[in-house]
Structures are given as C-alpha cells and as structure tokens.
Design an enzyme around this catalytic site. Structure first.
Site, PDB file in Angstrom:
ATOM      1  N   LYS A   1       2.035   2.322  -5.166  1.00 25.12           N
ATOM      2  CA  LYS A   1       2.771   1.893  -6.369  1.00 25.12           C
ATOM      3  C   LYS A   1       2.006   2.213  -7.652  1.00 25.12           C
ATOM      4  O   LYS A   1       2.600   2.563  -8.656  1.00 25.12           O
ATOM      5  CB  LYS A   1       3.035   0.379  -6.316  1.00 25.12           C
ATOM      6  CG  LYS A   1       4.002  -0.014  -5.221  1.00 25.12           C
ATOM      7  CD  LYS A   1       4.191  -1.513  -5.183  1.00 25.12           C
ATOM      8  CE  LYS A   1       3.046  -2.280  -4.601  1.00 25.12           C
ATOM      9  NZ  LYS A   1       2.786  -2.113  -3.176  1.00 25.12           N
TER      10      LYS A   1
ATOM     11  N   GLN B   1       2.095  -5.990  -3.322  1.00 28.13           N
ATOM     12  CA  GLN B   1       2.373  -6.078  -1.872  1.00 28.13           C
ATOM     13  C   GLN B   1       3.670  -5.315  -1.559  1.00 28.13           C
ATOM     14  O   GLN B   1       3.950  -4.334  -2.218  1.00 28.13           O
ATOM     15  CB  GLN B   1       2.468  -7.536  -1.396  1.00 28.13           C
ATOM     16  CG  GLN B   1       1.124  -8.278  -1.355  1.00 28.13           C
ATOM     17  CD  GLN B   1       0.667  -8.753  -2.710  1.00 28.13           C
ATOM     18  OE1 GLN B   1       1.388  -9.416  -3.418  1.00 28.13           O
ATOM     19  NE2 GLN B   1      -0.544  -8.417  -3.078  1.00 28.13           N
TER      20      GLN B   1
ATOM     21  N   GLY C   1      -4.153  -4.140  -4.460  1.00 30.52           N
ATOM     22  CA  GLY C   1      -5.124  -3.124  -4.845  1.00 30.52           C
ATOM     23  C   GLY C   1      -4.356  -1.891  -5.268  1.00 30.52           C
ATOM     24  O   GLY C   1      -3.811  -1.191  -4.425  1.00 30.52           O
ATOM     25  N   HIS C   2      -4.248  -1.670  -6.562  1.00 34.45           N
ATOM     26  CA  HIS C   2      -3.473  -0.526  -7.052  1.00 34.45           C
ATOM     27  C   HIS C   2      -4.433   0.572  -7.516  1.00 34.45           C
ATOM     28  O   HIS C   2      -5.159   0.404  -8.486  1.00 34.45           O
ATOM     29  CB  HIS C   2      -2.526  -0.963  -8.174  1.00 34.45           C
ATOM     30  CG  HIS C   2      -1.459  -1.905  -7.680  1.00 34.45           C
ATOM     31  ND1 HIS C   2      -0.647  -2.630  -8.514  1.00 34.45           N
ATOM     32  CD2 HIS C   2      -1.069  -2.226  -6.429  1.00 34.45           C
ATOM     33  CE1 HIS C   2       0.188  -3.356  -7.782  1.00 34.45           C
ATOM     34  NE2 HIS C   2      -0.054  -3.128  -6.521  1.00 34.45           N
TER      35      HIS C   2
ATOM     36  N   ASP D   1       0.807  -1.228   0.000  1.00 31.09           N
ATOM     37  CA  ASP D   1       0.000   0.000   0.000  1.00 31.09           C
ATOM     38  C   ASP D   1       0.837   1.273   0.000  1.00 31.09           C
ATOM     39  O   ASP D   1       0.444   2.292   0.580  1.00 31.09           O
ATOM     40  CB  ASP D   1      -0.964   0.027   1.213  1.00 31.09           C
ATOM     41  CG  ASP D   1      -1.798  -1.232   1.293  1.00 31.09           C
ATOM     42  OD1 ASP D   1      -2.277  -1.666   0.246  1.00 31.09           O
ATOM     43  OD2 ASP D   1      -1.937  -1.784   2.403  1.00 31.09           O
TER      44      ASP D   1
HETATM   45  P1  IMP Z   1      -2.791 -12.752   1.606  1.00 34.55           P
HETATM   46  O1  IMP Z   1      -1.796 -12.247   0.627  1.00 34.55           O
HETATM   47  O2  IMP Z   1      -4.219 -12.428   1.238  1.00 34.55           O
HETATM   48  O3  IMP Z   1      -2.588 -14.200   1.923  1.00 34.55           O
HETATM   49  O4  IMP Z   1      -2.551 -11.985   2.998  1.00 34.55           O
HETATM   50  C1  IMP Z   1      -1.367 -12.153   3.765  1.00 34.55           C
HETATM   51  C2  IMP Z   1      -0.960 -10.845   4.434  1.00 34.55           C
HETATM   52  O5  IMP Z   1      -0.523  -9.923   3.450  1.00 34.55           O
HETATM   53  C3  IMP Z   1      -2.093 -10.146   5.185  1.00 34.55           C
HETATM   54  O6  IMP Z   1      -1.544  -9.469   6.300  1.00 34.55           O
HETATM   55  C4  IMP Z   1      -2.596  -9.117   4.191  1.00 34.55           C
HETATM   56  O7  IMP Z   1      -3.220  -8.015   4.817  1.00 34.55           O
HETATM   57  C5  IMP Z   1      -1.290  -8.722   3.516  1.00 34.55           C
HETATM   58  N1  IMP Z   1      -1.487  -8.244   2.143  1.00 34.55           N
HETATM   59  C6  IMP Z   1      -1.740  -8.971   1.049  1.00 34.55           C
HETATM   60  N2  IMP Z   1      -1.826  -8.198  -0.023  1.00 34.55           N
HETATM   61  C7  IMP Z   1      -1.604  -6.948   0.386  1.00 34.55           C
HETATM   62  C8  IMP Z   1      -1.528  -5.687  -0.301  1.00 34.55           C
HETATM   63  O8  IMP Z   1      -1.667  -5.575  -1.525  1.00 34.55           O
HETATM   64  N3  IMP Z   1      -1.265  -4.610   0.480  1.00 34.55           N
HETATM   65  C9  IMP Z   1      -1.047  -4.705   1.820  1.00 34.55           C
HETATM   66  N4  IMP Z   1      -1.109  -5.857   2.495  1.00 34.55           N
HETATM   67  C10 IMP Z   1      -1.376  -6.968   1.773  1.00 34.55           C
END
Ligand code: IMP
Length: 422
Positions: free
Chosen positions: A16, A222, A40-41, A13
């Site tokens: 990007k 991420q 989420g971009h 977040d």
């Molecule tokens: P998952 O990727 O849905 O398995 O989530 C694993 C961890 O990564 C959790 O703490 C999510 O909140 C975090 N996470 C996954 N994708 C994002 C992102 O795009 N931005 C911020 N945190 C993320």
C-alpha cells in the site's frame, strides 16, 4: 477534488505504501483511520528504503498534510522515532501532522500485556507485539488514554498511575517485569511531551479541506482479511481495516468517498497464525518468499506465501465496494513456468466460490486451482500495459474478470516510477 481510499485487499502487506505515494502526487491531505505501529509501509526516498509504521506515507510528498485519525491507537515512543527518521531525510513533519484528539494511546503496559498474552496463550495469534489488541481492549472498555489526555500532564500522570496499579493487581513479577515497565514509563512520558504539539483537531481539518474541494486520500493499514468483524477471526487485528472503518475511524461519512481502491498482491501472503487456504509449503512458496523478499516490514518475520486466492479477494471486493484495483509485485511471478489462481474451495466433496459460506471451515478447505502458463520474461520496471508479455496481460485480465473489478494500476518493481496506470 476527490476523496480516494486505499485499502489492503488481502492479509496486509500488499504494498500500500508505494501506491499511496504514487497517488499522493496529486493529493493535499492523507488520513489514516485505524491500527497503529503494527503496520509497516515501505516507501523509497532518493532510492533509500524507509518503513513508516504510523505516519501516513503521504508525509514524504511535501505538498501533503497528514492526519492520524481517531480510530488509530498511537504509540508515542514509535512516533518520535518515526519523526526523527523523516527529519534525517530533511522531511519536515512540523505543521503537517495532526494527531486527532480522540485517537487512543498505546502505553508500555499494553505492549507488556500483548507479550504476556502471546507467550502464555495456547492458541497464539502471532501478533506484532506492538500492544495493539490491549490498547483497543482499553478503548472499548472505556478505560483508554486519549491523545487529548496528553495535553494535560498532571491528568496523564494520574491515569498512568491508575493503570500501573491495575497492572500490579492483575499480574505479578513472574508474568510481567514491572521494573522494565517502570523504566519504559520515563521514556514514554518524554515522548508524550514531544508529540503533544501535533495533537490537534484532525476532524475539523478533514472536513474543512473536503469543503474546499481538496484532494484527500484515506489510507488503510493491514488488510481486509484481518478485519475484526469480517476477517479470519480470531486470527485478525483489533480494528476495521475495511472501508467500513473509514466512517468511524475518521468521522467522515462513507458516502463522501468517491473511490475505494483495493490493493492486491499478484499472489497472496500472510504473517502470523491463522488459516491460509492457498498457502504453499513447498519450493514454490519458498521461491515466492525469496524473490518477493517476503519478510515482515515491522517484525522481520518470514511471510507465508501462496497463489492468488480469488475466493477471498472476491469477498474483499464486495465487502469494501472497490471501484478499482491496484495489483502489486507482478514482476515477482516472472520466473514461474505456471501461475495458479484459486477460484473456489472444496469442502467435504462440495465446491464453494463464496468465501462467507466457508469462512469458518477454512482449515478444512482444499483450494481448487486453475493453472495458467507463466510468461518467463521480465516485467520488471515496465511502464505500460502494452509492453507486458502476452501471458502476463492474460493473467491480469483474468484476475479483473474473476474479481469483477477493473485493475487500473500495476506495480512492476519497488521504485516510484515502476508502475503502470491503465
Ligand atoms: P496485531 O495487529 O499486532 O494485534 O496482530 C494481529 C494479527 O494481524 C497478526 O497475525 C499480525 O501478524 C497481523 N498484522 C498486524 N498488522 C499487520 C500488517 O501491517 N501486515 C500484515 N499483518 C499484520
């Protein structure tokens, strides 16, 4: 004529989407190498905000083609929605998007398992519930469904049947609503059919374009601290958002990447569970969340907010080999009398400035903050470094200094033109 990567330097977040969009003015091809619909971009088209989850943000520049790389786990249902959204803005995706043959597919089963694990687990990760972890489990267990499998419908049906029987043998109706899974399978299959025309040889396209000296952007999702190997394990995602993930996630050698740009927010945020040394559980954290609209673009969850963690950020610079930094959301700090930077952690009376030394004691560390006077003046929409208030300039130079990496791009608002290039 160059290959540039854009990588989240913190816990995701970092903004990007906007930086990718900015760089894409001069780019012919954007490739994403890991993750899936968990990202989420946020980007703006004609001042309207849209959130892309799987399609690289470069798609909104018409000169740009896009690859969803083999390291991704692709959710067909979400992808069809994203294509529709883009088409509603007259953005044509056809012939411009390549889903690599060997990317993996997120099925409704994976989403169910993700939900089930999160609801039953005693130590929740706080996942996005998009089925990411379970899809990567299948990949590494050599039991996944590849994008390539979508090109042969009877083969896909067989694989889905076998997954369904695995699921029924492992879970019962108390755990997972199998009727719901069955219902979503119809929609899933329709979406698989819809996206099959995009499943093409992304590997070859990438290498051909590179040979022709095209400008290529590699888009990370991420952030570094969520990396499966180097992040705050187990509170991480299931892929490699760091620069190391580029080679495996795209089949593109790391030594051909000319620049690694690290994206850092001017403060720190995190969603989901896990340690966060500079977190502010007070009115300052609340203020950052309010002014910075810190709510998850994918899940809407409130983000945890804190001061800039230079210990984690320095680790991130080393890990990724960042050649320069883009600093985002500087304007969110405009109304603070003081801004703080954490340059070391204290554990049991001893001070550490290397993240890797204390990585597994993060719940015990105490951040050691340096205090700086704020600027109490608007930086919103500023377009040159010279226009910035003196204290904001000092803050940026100090960050550059402690991270030993030059800050070359500064974002001063959500719009495309609210940006400083140094
Ligand atoms: P998952 O990727 O849905 O398995 O989530 C694993 C961890 O990564 C959790 O703490 C999510 O909140 C975090 N996470 C996954 N994708 C994002 C992102 O795009 N931005 C911020 N945190 C993320």
């Amino acid at each position: 004529m160059s290959v540039v990567s854009v990588i989240g330097g913190q816990w995701g977040d970092e903004g990007k989407g906007k930086i990718v969009d900015y760089i894409c003015r001069d780019i012919d091809l954007v490739a994403r190498y890991q993750g899936g619909a968990n990202a989420g971009h946020t980007v703006y088209i004609n001042n309207k905000k849209i959130v892309l989850h799987q399609i690289p943000s470069g798609i909104i520049r018409e000169n740009c083609d896009c690859i969803l790389g083999n390291g991704m786990v692709v959710d067909p249902i979400g992808l069809v929605e994203e294509i529709k959204l883009l088409e509603s803005f007259n953005i044509n995706v056809e012939d411009r998007m390549y889903i690599s043959f060997n990317s993996h597919i997120v099925t409704p089963f994976h989403k169910m398992i993700d939900k089930f694990s999160e609801s039953k687990s005693k130590s929740k990760i706080g996942t996005t519930l998009k089925g990411i972890g379970p899809a990567y489990v299948d990949k590494y267990n050599r039991a996944g469904i590849l994008a390539f499998d979508l090109l042969d419908h009877s083969n896909l049906n067989l694989k889905l049947q076998s997954k369904l029987s695995d699921l029924t043998s492992q879970y019962d109706n108390y755990d997972i609503d199998l009727n719901e899974v069955n219902d979503s399978l119809d929609k899933f299959k329709k979406c698989c059919q819809k996206i099959s025309k995009y499943i093409k040889d992304g590997f070859n396209l990438l290498h051909e374009r590179h040979k022709k000296n095209s400008n290529i952007l590699i888009e990370g999702a991420q952030g570094t601290m969520l990396d499966i190997d180097h992040g705050t394990y187990p509170y991480v995602t299931s892929s490699s958002p760091t620069s190391g993930g580029i080679s495996t996630g795209l089949g593109f050698p790391g030594n051909q990447v000319d620049e690694n740009i690290g994206i850092f927010k001017a403060y720190t945020t995190r969603v989901g569970e896990g340690p966060f040394p500079t977190e502010l559980n007070d009115r300052f954290g609340e203020k950052l969340r309010r002014i910075g609209s810190e709510f998850g673009a994918t899940t809407g969850r409130p983000r945890r907010c804190g001061w800039f963690d230079a210990v984690a950020a320095r680790y991130s610079c080393k890990l990724n080999g960042f050649t320069k930094i883009a600093l985002t959301k500087l304007d969110i700090l405009d109304e603070f009398d003081e801004v703080l930077i954490c340059n070391s952690y204290k554990v049991k009376g001893k001070e550490y400035s290397n993240f890797s030394e204390v990585q597994y004691y993060l719940n015990e560390v105490e951040p050691v903050f340096q205090h700086f006077p704020g600027w109490n003046e608007s930086t919103y929409g500023k377009k040159s470094f010279e226009e910035l208030p003196e204290n904001a300039k000092k803050y940026i130079l100090l960050l550059s200094n402690v991270l030993e990496t030059p800050i070359k791009i500064i974002s001063t608002g959500p719009k495309r033109n609210q940006i400083i290039s140094i």
